[in-house]
Design a protein around this motif. Structure first.
Motif, PDB file in Angstrom:
ATOM      1  N   PHE A 256       7.966   5.718   6.424  1.00 58.14           N
ATOM      2  CA  PHE A 256       7.645   6.859   5.458  1.00 58.14           C
ATOM      3  C   PHE A 256       9.297   7.208   4.612  1.00 58.14           C
ATOM      4  CE2 PHE A 256       4.255   9.255   7.667  1.00 58.14           C
ATOM      5  CZ  PHE A 256       3.671   8.334   8.822  1.00 58.14           C
ATOM      6  N   GLY A 257       8.718   7.913   3.625  1.00 56.63           N
ATOM      7  CA  GLY A 257       9.723   9.138   2.551  1.00 56.63           C
ATOM      8  C   GLY A 257      10.720   9.944   3.953  1.00 56.63           C
TER       9      GLY A 257
ATOM     10  N   ASN B 128       0.572  -1.336  -0.349  1.00 57.32           N
ATOM     11  CA  ASN B 128       0.002   0.397  -0.029  1.00 57.32           C
ATOM     12  C   ASN B 128       0.589   1.035   0.118  1.00 57.32           C
ATOM     13  OD1 ASN B 128       0.481   0.566   2.477  1.00 57.32           O
ATOM     14  ND2 ASN B 128      -0.591  -0.505   3.578  1.00 57.32           N
TER      15      ASN B 128
ATOM     16  N   PHE C 130      -3.083  13.017   7.469  1.00 52.89           N
ATOM     17  CA  PHE C 130      -3.262  11.621   6.093  1.00 52.89           C
ATOM     18  C   PHE C 130      -4.562  12.987   5.052  1.00 52.89           C
ATOM     19  CE2 PHE C 130      -4.906   7.715   4.892  1.00 52.89           C
ATOM     20  CZ  PHE C 130      -5.418   7.555   4.547  1.00 52.89           C
TER      21      PHE C 130
ATOM     22  N   TYR D 177       0.907  12.222   2.884  1.00 52.95           N
ATOM     23  CA  TYR D 177       0.289  12.767   4.083  1.00 52.95           C
ATOM     24  C   TYR D 177       0.816  13.673   3.901  1.00 52.95           C
ATOM     25  CZ  TYR D 177      -0.675   8.884   7.382  1.00 52.95           C
ATOM     26  OH  TYR D 177      -1.459   7.737   7.898  1.00 52.95           O
TER      27      TYR D 177
ATOM     28  N   PHE E  14       4.602  13.469   3.046  1.00 48.78           N
ATOM     29  CA  PHE E  14       5.834  12.415   2.759  1.00 48.78           C
ATOM     30  C   PHE E  14       4.446  11.167   1.965  1.00 48.78           C
ATOM     31  CE2 PHE E  14       8.439  13.526   6.414  1.00 48.78           C
ATOM     32  CZ  PHE E  14       8.666  14.803   6.204  1.00 48.78           C
TER      33      PHE E  14
ATOM     34  N   PRO F 269       1.908  15.828  11.030  1.00 48.66           N
ATOM     35  CA  PRO F 269       1.505  14.916   9.454  1.00 48.66           C
ATOM     36  C   PRO F 269       0.343  15.048   9.834  1.00 48.66           C
ATOM     37  CG  PRO F 269       3.690  14.047  10.432  1.00 48.66           C
ATOM     38  CD  PRO F 269       3.117  14.629  11.401  1.00 48.66           C
TER      39      PRO F 269
ATOM     40  N   GLN G 220      -5.236   6.750   1.327  1.00 51.38           N
ATOM     41  CA  GLN G 220      -3.864   5.550   1.046  1.00 51.38           C
ATOM     42  C   GLN G 220      -4.717   4.112  -0.398  1.00 51.38           C
ATOM     43  OE1 GLN G 220      -3.289   2.434   4.414  1.00 51.38           O
ATOM     44  NE2 GLN G 220      -4.856   1.588   3.343  1.00 51.38           N
TER      45      GLN G 220
ATOM     46  N   GLN H 210       0.659   5.309   1.839  1.00 48.05           N
ATOM     47  CA  GLN H 210      -0.538   6.639   2.032  1.00 48.05           C
ATOM     48  C   GLN H 210       0.300   7.815   2.039  1.00 48.05           C
ATOM     49  OE1 GLN H 210       0.978   3.990   4.952  1.00 48.05           O
ATOM     50  NE2 GLN H 210      -0.646   2.712   3.938  1.00 48.05           N
TER      51      GLN H 210
ATOM     52  N   GLY I   1       3.823   0.032   4.684  1.00 51.72           N
ATOM     53  CA  GLY I   1       3.707  -0.632   5.632  1.00 51.72           C
ATOM     54  C   GLY I   1       1.854  -0.882   6.003  1.00 51.72           C
ATOM     55  N   THR I   2       2.467  -1.392   7.586  1.00 55.05           N
ATOM     56  CA  THR I   2       0.643  -1.575   8.503  1.00 55.05           C
ATOM     57  C   THR I   2       0.550  -1.067   9.531  1.00 55.05           C
ATOM     58  OG1 THR I   2       1.679  -3.489   9.991  1.00 55.05           O
ATOM     59  CG2 THR I   2       0.999  -4.689   7.800  1.00 55.05           C
ATOM     60  N   ALA I   3      -0.298  -0.942   9.938  1.00 56.14           N
ATOM     61  CA  ALA I   3      -0.823   0.654  11.143  1.00 56.14           C
ATOM     62  C   ALA I   3       0.177  -0.111  12.150  1.00 56.14           C
ATOM     63  CB  ALA I   3      -2.283  -0.361  11.721  1.00 56.14           C
TER      64      ALA I   3
ATOM     65  N   LEU J  73       4.798   1.412   9.942  1.00 58.43           N
ATOM     66  CA  LEU J  73       4.755   2.414   8.761  1.00 58.43           C
ATOM     67  C   LEU J  73       6.463   2.963   8.384  1.00 58.43           C
ATOM     68  CD1 LEU J  73       2.032   4.718   8.232  1.00 58.43           C
ATOM     69  CD2 LEU J  73       2.128   2.438   7.672  1.00 58.43           C
TER      70      LEU J  73
END
Lengths: 109, 113
Positions: free
Chosen positions: A99-100, A31, A45, A35, A88, A43, A48, A33, A92-94, A97
């Motif tokens: 981040f870039g 996935n 959201f 932000y 950003f 950040p 997704q 996401q 990943g999962t909850a 995650l």
């Protein structure tokens, strides 16, 4: 864990110009996401994406997930000063995650 | 709803001091996590929790401890502060799959002298 690279690190545009930030990975992502973080803020959201080739729009923002699920992009049409901030991507999962490093957007009149 | 509440907003410590950053959420989310944000490095995961009583290490856990005695609270403890821990710290929570949306607190700006 999975890593994502974001480019560019910084972009300065005139109000009304378009803006695009890219998120790339060497591995297939489950996935993506996106932000937005305003200067001095936290950040927030945006969206997704989970499906190959998925495209979603939010007003002037268009989000894409690549066919191979290894890259994603955020495109802003006709930027406004309210678009200023750092964007950003993450994956990943909850519970975990990644981040870039973000793309900082500056918009001037 | 207040969402995710972090305290304090600002903190200055001397090297070697300890402190606890507080985080509470009122959304009944199972998942909570702590990130640090440094210039040019994005957000890096320190510790996370998948539910009360369950915690695990993230990417940069050294020098930090966490506990999750309740669903609502997820404090982050700095055991012996070091200048390398100068950063902005964000707590986040999420209900988890299928929507991996993180709700962030407003952050704690920490300086270690």
């Amino acid at each position: 864990g999975q890593q994502v690279m974001q480019i560019p690190q910084y972009q300065h545009v005139q109000e009304g110009e378009d803006f695009t930030t890219y998120c790339n990975s060497s591995t297939t992502l489950s996935n993506i996401q996106w932000y937005k973080q305003r200067p001095g803020g936290h950040p927030v959201f945006l969206i997704q994406l989970v499906k190959s080739g998925e495209v979603k729009k939010q007003k002037r923002l268009t989000f894409q997930f690549g066919e191979a699920k290894k890259n994603s992009s955020l495109h802003i049409t006709a930027t406004q000063t309210t678009d200023v901030g750092t964007y950003f991507c993450s994956t990943g999962t909850a519970s975990k995650l990644t981040f870039g490093t973000g793309t900082r957007l500056q918009v001037t009149l | 709803n207040a969402g995710v509440t972090q305290t304090p907003k600002f903190q200055v410590l001397k090297t070697g001091q300890s402190m606890t950053l507080q985080c509470a959420q009122d959304m009944n989310h199972e998942y909570m996590s702590w990130y640090r944000q440094d210039p040019g490095m994005g957000l890096r995961l320190i510790h996370y929790s998948v539910g009360a009583g369950i915690t695990d290490q993230g990417e940069v856990p050294n020098g930090y401890n966490v506990s999750r005695s309740t669903t609502e609270d997820f404090p982050l403890r700095l055991l012996s502060a070091a200048p390398s821990q100068t950063s902005v710290y964000f707590c986040a929570s999420t209900p988890g799959a299928p929507n991996e949306k993180l709700f962030f607190g407003s952050g704690t700006q920490l300086s270690v002298l």
